[in-house]
Motif scaffolding. Structure first.
Motif, PDB file in Angstrom:
ATOM      1  N   ARG A 382       0.800  -1.226   0.000  1.00 41.23           N
ATOM      2  CA  ARG A 382       0.000   0.000   0.000  1.00 41.23           C
ATOM      3  C   ARG A 382       0.835   1.279   0.000  1.00 41.23           C
ATOM      4  O   ARG A 382       0.299   2.373   0.167  1.00 41.23           O
ATOM      5  CB  ARG A 382      -0.914   0.007   1.235  1.00 41.23           C
ATOM      6  CG  ARG A 382      -1.864  -1.179   1.295  1.00 41.23           C
ATOM      7  CD  ARG A 382      -2.514  -1.307   2.665  1.00 41.23           C
ATOM      8  NE  ARG A 382      -3.452  -2.430   2.724  1.00 41.23           N
ATOM      9  CZ  ARG A 382      -4.056  -2.853   3.826  1.00 41.23           C
ATOM     10  NH1 ARG A 382      -3.803  -2.243   4.979  1.00 41.23           N
ATOM     11  NH2 ARG A 382      -4.893  -3.876   3.799  1.00 41.23           N
ATOM     12  N   PHE A 383       2.160   1.153  -0.140  1.00 38.17           N
ATOM     13  CA  PHE A 383       3.023   2.330  -0.008  1.00 38.17           C
ATOM     14  C   PHE A 383       4.214   2.161  -0.934  1.00 38.17           C
ATOM     15  O   PHE A 383       4.800   1.074  -1.027  1.00 38.17           O
ATOM     16  CB  PHE A 383       3.501   2.455   1.440  1.00 38.17           C
ATOM     17  CG  PHE A 383       4.199   3.742   1.766  1.00 38.17           C
ATOM     18  CD1 PHE A 383       3.490   4.920   1.918  1.00 38.17           C
ATOM     19  CD2 PHE A 383       5.575   3.774   1.962  1.00 38.17           C
ATOM     20  CE1 PHE A 383       4.135   6.105   2.255  1.00 38.17           C
ATOM     21  CE2 PHE A 383       6.228   4.941   2.298  1.00 38.17           C
ATOM     22  CZ  PHE A 383       5.504   6.117   2.442  1.00 38.17           C
ATOM     23  N   ALA A 384       4.588   3.241  -1.623  1.00 39.42           N
ATOM     24  CA  ALA A 384       5.699   3.201  -2.573  1.00 39.42           C
ATOM     25  C   ALA A 384       6.812   4.147  -2.145  1.00 39.42           C
ATOM     26  O   ALA A 384       6.550   5.259  -1.682  1.00 39.42           O
ATOM     27  CB  ALA A 384       5.212   3.579  -3.969  1.00 39.42           C
ATOM     28  N   VAL A 385       8.048   3.694  -2.294  1.00 45.96           N
ATOM     29  CA  VAL A 385       9.223   4.539  -2.086  1.00 45.96           C
ATOM     30  C   VAL A 385       9.852   4.801  -3.448  1.00 45.96           C
ATOM     31  O   VAL A 385      10.150   3.858  -4.198  1.00 45.96           O
ATOM     32  CB  VAL A 385      10.247   3.865  -1.155  1.00 45.96           C
ATOM     33  CG1 VAL A 385      11.511   4.722  -1.058  1.00 45.96           C
ATOM     34  CG2 VAL A 385       9.650   3.635   0.230  1.00 45.96           C
ATOM     35  N   ASN A 386      10.039   6.054  -3.787  1.00 47.45           N
ATOM     36  CA  ASN A 386      10.704   6.454  -5.025  1.00 47.45           C
ATOM     37  C   ASN A 386      11.954   7.256  -4.666  1.00 47.45           C
ATOM     38  O   ASN A 386      12.059   7.794  -3.566  1.00 47.45           O
ATOM     39  CB  ASN A 386       9.771   7.320  -5.877  1.00 47.45           C
ATOM     40  CG  ASN A 386       8.446   6.630  -6.165  1.00 47.45           C
ATOM     41  OD1 ASN A 386       8.412   5.585  -6.798  1.00 47.45           O
ATOM     42  ND2 ASN A 386       7.348   7.203  -5.670  1.00 47.45           N
ATOM     43  N   TYR A 387      12.873   7.364  -5.591  1.00 51.54           N
ATOM     44  CA  TYR A 387      14.070   8.153  -5.298  1.00 51.54           C
ATOM     45  C   TYR A 387      14.655   8.737  -6.578  1.00 51.54           C
ATOM     46  O   TYR A 387      14.469   8.212  -7.684  1.00 51.54           O
ATOM     47  CB  TYR A 387      15.114   7.311  -4.562  1.00 51.54           C
ATOM     48  CG  TYR A 387      15.771   6.219  -5.389  1.00 51.54           C
ATOM     49  CD1 TYR A 387      16.980   6.454  -6.041  1.00 51.54           C
ATOM     50  CD2 TYR A 387      15.175   4.965  -5.515  1.00 51.54           C
ATOM     51  CE1 TYR A 387      17.585   5.461  -6.787  1.00 51.54           C
ATOM     52  CE2 TYR A 387      15.770   3.970  -6.258  1.00 51.54           C
ATOM     53  CZ  TYR A 387      16.977   4.221  -6.896  1.00 51.54           C
ATOM     54  OH  TYR A 387      17.572   3.230  -7.649  1.00 51.54           O
ATOM     55  N   ASP A 388      15.363   9.838  -6.407  1.00 45.05           N
ATOM     56  CA  ASP A 388      16.134  10.474  -7.468  1.00 45.05           C
ATOM     57  C   ASP A 388      17.531  10.753  -6.919  1.00 45.05           C
ATOM     58  O   ASP A 388      17.671  11.137  -5.753  1.00 45.05           O
ATOM     59  CB  ASP A 388      15.508  11.805  -7.904  1.00 45.05           C
ATOM     60  CG  ASP A 388      14.247  11.616  -8.729  1.00 45.05           C
ATOM     61  OD1 ASP A 388      14.143  10.582  -9.415  1.00 45.05           O
ATOM     62  OD2 ASP A 388      13.365  12.501  -8.660  1.00 45.05           O
ATOM     63  N   ILE A 389      18.545  10.596  -7.751  1.00 48.14           N
ATOM     64  CA  ILE A 389      19.913  10.921  -7.372  1.00 48.14           C
ATOM     65  C   ILE A 389      20.343  12.125  -8.192  1.00 48.14           C
ATOM     66  O   ILE A 389      20.295  12.088  -9.425  1.00 48.14           O
ATOM     67  CB  ILE A 389      20.867   9.735  -7.620  1.00 48.14           C
ATOM     68  CG1 ILE A 389      20.383   8.499  -6.851  1.00 48.14           C
ATOM     69  CG2 ILE A 389      22.290  10.095  -7.191  1.00 48.14           C
ATOM     70  CD1 ILE A 389      21.175   7.242  -7.156  1.00 48.14           C
ATOM     71  N   TYR A 390      20.726  13.186  -7.515  1.00 50.81           N
ATOM     72  CA  TYR A 390      21.155  14.391  -8.216  1.00 50.81           C
ATOM     73  C   TYR A 390      22.341  14.055  -9.116  1.00 50.81           C
ATOM     74  O   TYR A 390      23.249  13.308  -8.730  1.00 50.81           O
ATOM     75  CB  TYR A 390      21.532  15.474  -7.206  1.00 50.81           C
ATOM     76  CG  TYR A 390      21.784  16.824  -7.824  1.00 50.81           C
ATOM     77  CD1 TYR A 390      20.752  17.556  -8.388  1.00 50.81           C
ATOM     78  CD2 TYR A 390      23.063  17.370  -7.838  1.00 50.81           C
ATOM     79  CE1 TYR A 390      20.991  18.801  -8.947  1.00 50.81           C
ATOM     80  CE2 TYR A 390      23.312  18.614  -8.403  1.00 50.81           C
ATOM     81  CZ  TYR A 390      22.267  19.319  -8.959  1.00 50.81           C
ATOM     82  OH  TYR A 390      22.502  20.555  -9.524  1.00 50.81           O
ATOM     83  N   ASP A 391      22.325  14.613 -10.328  1.00 51.66           N
ATOM     84  CA  ASP A 391      23.235  14.179 -11.392  1.00 51.66           C
ATOM     85  C   ASP A 391      24.704  14.181 -10.996  1.00 51.66           C
ATOM     86  O   ASP A 391      25.440  13.237 -11.278  1.00 51.66           O
ATOM     87  CB  ASP A 391      23.048  15.069 -12.630  1.00 51.66           C
ATOM     88  CG  ASP A 391      21.697  14.806 -13.294  1.00 51.66           C
ATOM     89  OD1 ASP A 391      21.119  13.729 -13.058  1.00 51.66           O
ATOM     90  OD2 ASP A 391      21.218  15.695 -14.023  1.00 51.66           O
ATOM     91  N   SER A 392      25.167  15.221 -10.354  1.00 48.94           N
ATOM     92  CA  SER A 392      26.599  15.330 -10.059  1.00 48.94           C
ATOM     93  C   SER A 392      26.816  15.616  -8.582  1.00 48.94           C
ATOM     94  O   SER A 392      25.908  16.043  -7.868  1.00 48.94           O
ATOM     95  CB  SER A 392      27.244  16.436 -10.905  1.00 48.94           C
ATOM     96  OG  SER A 392      26.616  17.681 -10.643  1.00 48.94           O
ATOM     97  N   GLU A 393      28.067  15.363  -8.144  1.00 54.26           N
ATOM     98  CA  GLU A 393      28.401  15.645  -6.757  1.00 54.26           C
ATOM     99  C   GLU A 393      28.414  17.159  -6.521  1.00 54.26           C
ATOM    100  O   GLU A 393      28.783  17.932  -7.403  1.00 54.26           O
ATOM    101  CB  GLU A 393      29.778  15.076  -6.396  1.00 54.26           C
ATOM    102  CG  GLU A 393      29.859  13.561  -6.438  1.00 54.26           C
ATOM    103  CD  GLU A 393      30.164  13.015  -7.826  1.00 54.26           C
ATOM    104  OE1 GLU A 393      30.194  13.830  -8.796  1.00 54.26           O
ATOM    105  OE2 GLU A 393      30.368  11.804  -7.961  1.00 54.26           O
ATOM    106  N   VAL A 394      28.008  17.544  -5.326  1.00 47.18           N
ATOM    107  CA  VAL A 394      28.044  18.949  -4.931  1.00 47.18           C
ATOM    108  C   VAL A 394      29.394  19.199  -4.268  1.00 47.18           C
ATOM    109  O   VAL A 394      29.739  18.550  -3.271  1.00 47.18           O
ATOM    110  CB  VAL A 394      26.903  19.291  -3.959  1.00 47.18           C
ATOM    111  CG1 VAL A 394      26.959  20.763  -3.568  1.00 47.18           C
ATOM    112  CG2 VAL A 394      25.546  18.940  -4.572  1.00 47.18           C
ATOM    113  N   GLN A 395      30.171  20.115  -4.808  1.00 45.32           N
ATOM    114  CA  GLN A 395      31.513  20.385  -4.304  1.00 45.32           C
ATOM    115  C   GLN A 395      31.467  21.467  -3.223  1.00 45.32           C
ATOM    116  O   GLN A 395      30.979  22.576  -3.450  1.00 45.32           O
ATOM    117  CB  GLN A 395      32.436  20.812  -5.447  1.00 45.32           C
ATOM    118  CG  GLN A 395      32.579  19.778  -6.548  1.00 45.32           C
ATOM    119  CD  GLN A 395      33.130  18.451  -6.036  1.00 45.32           C
ATOM    120  OE1 GLN A 395      33.998  18.421  -5.142  1.00 45.32           O
ATOM    121  NE2 GLN A 395      32.637  17.352  -6.593  1.00 45.32           N
ATOM    122  N   VAL A 396      31.970  21.114  -2.046  1.00 46.32           N
ATOM    123  CA  VAL A 396      31.963  22.061  -0.925  1.00 46.32           C
ATOM    124  C   VAL A 396      33.002  23.159  -1.126  1.00 46.32           C
ATOM    125  O   VAL A 396      32.801  24.306  -0.727  1.00 46.32           O
ATOM    126  CB  VAL A 396      32.210  21.310   0.405  1.00 46.32           C
ATOM    127  CG1 VAL A 396      32.285  22.283   1.580  1.00 46.32           C
ATOM    128  CG2 VAL A 396      31.109  20.274   0.632  1.00 46.32           C
TER     129      VAL A 396
END
Length: 680
Positions: A382-396
């Motif tokens: 009865r419940f779905a988990v979806n996800y997205d991964i941001y395309d590139s690493e975020v540089q600090v």
């Protein structure tokens, strides 16, 4: 300045700007207090976001040049410009008038748990203490404070006033309130062993004739509550119980609420008659005379004990200082649910100039699939988990060492700003269906954390190549709004005395994802499954309203073969028992696990959080806690199931439940257990 929590609070600035007028008035109030008391030492708390709303002393506003008599009662009310943070309170009095609060005994109160509600404090000031014109400091604080308040500059607020202690009393020191004319001659062979109200027992032992527990014990009572009084004596006993309803400092004839007699060690029982007693906080005196009539003023042989009580109206609302609260008005509790039929996890990967991530996209995808499968099983599809991964690493753009000595809240503020700049304009929207997963190389020794406001998880790449999916699923629970699944250790009994500090076992549910079984994907308990509105769990967990035999099936196999639990209401109508049958996670398949909703209803009143479940131990104290071992607290719950042939009666007398039979195939959704329920 103390930077603890500062960046986190700065990140919430959009929530705070609407109350500038209130903040300004608070600053003026702080100036007023400063002008009416001689500052003992430097202290400058930051009261922009949380402040002292009010302080009352024995029912009236605390003012400069206040008079304190023995055991004064303060009601401490916090105020907030926006978000209601949980705070601590500390109170000092410069008892020796040497210009500081650092001497032994001058810290008179320090709260052990944080709260954003009013706090009632009874200061341990005795009749023998006498001081004229000294300073008292009350500090509201979010950060740790040493024994002395000096130099505190963290978030919070303070009030420092001039007070006198017992300076206008009769000769001899101390006021006349509650003084005994005769102190009984008690001893090891003649004393009050314990008192029990409802099923809450207070064991006191030998106190040499008199004991004052008013500053350490507060009992919640209502008209008609059962009382049981246990003596240690070889003589007959005469008992009496009074409540000083009018706060006159003495116990009047019409304030007698119970009397009884017994022989030797026999328990004396009955019910409280509070028909003439007003609701609210009051002093209760319990007297046992072993040689005549029990009098509030004292007698020769026996013992007297004083307690603080909250006299309720029988509705469960025992706080006379606050009006009854409609549960629906609270921002936490069982009515607060995840309203979406899915959740989306947005993954952002951060890197430093000298620290790259070892986690690959493939690993993230693999572990997210474990989580998808887990929630699909727990929700019965009865419940779905979806996800997205941001395309590139975020540089600090900085080295990790530059962050190692900074506060974790600085990191929270940093990645919040980054995400908003990357287009996540709904980052602060706590009502949406999105959780943000912030993955970064290890910074100092910070660990995985999550919060619901906003829904975000901080996770660190420690180099451990084992799956972190179970821990991540646990943090997702927090980010959506679930608390830890706690345990209730009543020590010698199932519920104990209601002392949260000694009886709450953090992560105490040894079987649950939200308790001590996260890494192995322990199943959610039924009460926490109810958090997800689309799961409609109450359809398969009926509330029992008549006596009978009820069959429930295993809840932990991704399928439903029938009812997977039952709910039972307590006799005080404040607690709900959620009864479930597990055949996985190491649970005893010959019995049921029982979690409670509402016993410590406000144990963590952070806004937007669900109520907390407490697993009960039906065989208490088989593995008593080793107080020197922080990791044995879960052992006692492993055999805590209510097993076939054993019965449990509601603490407030509403029902008795007994497992009587089991069948089906253990390890499948067809496994079942029958429960016999007798409503009283």
């Amino acid at each position: 300045m103390n930077n603890n929590n500062k960046s986190n609070r700065a990140a919430n600035k959009l929530m705070r700007v609407t109350t500038k007028t209130h903040i300004a008035s608070t600053a003026l109030l702080a100036c007023f207090w400063a002008s009416h008391a001689n500052a003992l030492c430097d202290i400058s708390p930051d009261n922009r976001y949380e402040f002292i709303e009010s302080i009352s002393l024995d029912g009236s506003e605390l003012t400069d040049n206040a008079e304190l008599s023995s055991y004064p009662t303060l009601i401490l009310q916090p105020g907030y410009s926006s978000y209601r943070y949980r705070e601590y309170w500390s109170i000092w009095i410069d008892l020796n008038k040497d210009g500081d609060f650092s001497d032994s005994g001058e810290l008179l109160y320090q709260s052990q748990t944080a709260s954003n509600e009013s706090v009632t404090v009874q200061l341990p000031i005795t009749e023998q203490m006498t001081v004229d014109q000294t300073q008292m400091r009350v500090l509201l604080h979010s950060d740790a404070v040493a024994s002395d308040s000096c130099n505190y500059d963290g978030y919070g607020d303070e009030q420092t006033v001039t007070v006198s202690i017992n300076s206008h009393t009769a000769p001899g020191g101390g006021d006349s309130n509650y003084q005994l004319e005769i102190t009984p001659r008690g001893g090891s062979n003649e004393h009050i062993a314990s008192i029990t109200l409802g099923q809450e027992q207070r064991v006191s032992g030998d106190n040499s004739g008199y004991a004052d527990f008013t500053s350490s014990t507060v009992l919640n009572i209502a008209d008609g509550d059962q009382i049981a009084l246990q003596p240690v004596t070889s003589w007959s006993t005469d008992w009496a119980v009074w409540i000083d309803s009018d706060a006159s400092g003495s116990f009047d004839v019409d304030e007698l609420v119970f009397s009884g007699q017994g022989r030797r060690d026999a328990t004396v029982q009955g019910s409280l008659d509070l028909s003439t007693i007003a609701t609210g906080r009051a002093r209760m005196r319990v007297a046992m005379n072993g040689d005549g009539t029990a009098l509030a003023s004292g007698f020769r042989y026996g013992e007297i004990e004083d307690y603080s009580v909250n006299v309720g109206d029988g509705s469960g609302n025992d706080d006379s200082n606050e009006p009854p609260v409609d549960p629906g008005d609270k921002l936490y509790g069982s009515h607060v649910q995840w309203l979406h039929d899915s959740v989306k996890v947005k993954v952002f990967r951060f890197e430093f100039t000298d620290a790259k991530l070892s986690w690959t996209v493939n690993r993230i995808e693999s572990e997210m699939q474990e989580i998808i499968d887990y929630f699909d099983e727990q929700s019965y599809g009865r419940f779905a988990v979806n996800y997205d991964i941001y395309d590139s690493e975020v540089q600090v753009g900085e080295s990790v060492s530059q962050w190692d000595n900074r506060d974790p809240n600085d990191w929270k503020a940093y990645f919040a700003d980054k995400l908003v700049a990357l287009g996540e304009t709904e980052y602060w929207n706590i009502d949406d269906d999105t959780i943000y997963l912030i993955l970064a190389p290890q910074i100092s020794d910070w660990g995985i954390k999550a919060g619901v406001n906003p829904g975000a998880i901080r996770m660190y790449d420690t180099g451990d190549t084992r799956s972190q999916a179970g821990g991540l699923a646990h943090e997702m629970g927090h980010a959506m709004g679930l608390h830890h699944a706690q345990g209730l250790d009543g020590h010698a009994s199932v519920f104990g005395t209601g002392d949260y500090d000694s009886e709450m076992i953090g992560y105490g549910n040894a079987f649950s994802l939200m308790g001590n079984n996260a890494w192995d994907f322990g199943g959610l308990n039924l009460y926490y499954k109810n958090f997800f509105k689309s799961w409609n769990i109450t359809d398969e967990v009926p509330q029992v309203i008549e006596s009978g035999t009820y069959r429930i099936y295993a809840l932990d196999h991704g399928q439903i073969n029938g009812d997977i639990g039952i709910r039972l209401k307590s006799g005080n109508d404040q607690v709900t028992y959620w009864v479930e049958y597990r055949t996985k996670d190491g649970a005893d398949t010959n019995g049921v696990q029982i979690n409670t909703e509402g016993y410590f209803a406000d144990e963590d009143a952070r806004s937007y959080y669900y109520g907390t479940s407490f697993l009960l131990d039906m065989t208490p104290n088989t593995f008593p806690d080793d107080l020197n071992d922080d990791y044995d607290d879960f052992d006692d719950f492993m055999d805590g199931a209510l097993v076939i042939g054993k019965s449990y009666t509601d603490k407030w007398g509403a029902f008795t439940i007994t497992p009587v039979n089991k069948g089906g195939v253990v390890g499948t959704a067809s496994a079942w257990i029958d429960l016999e329920v007798e409503l009283h």
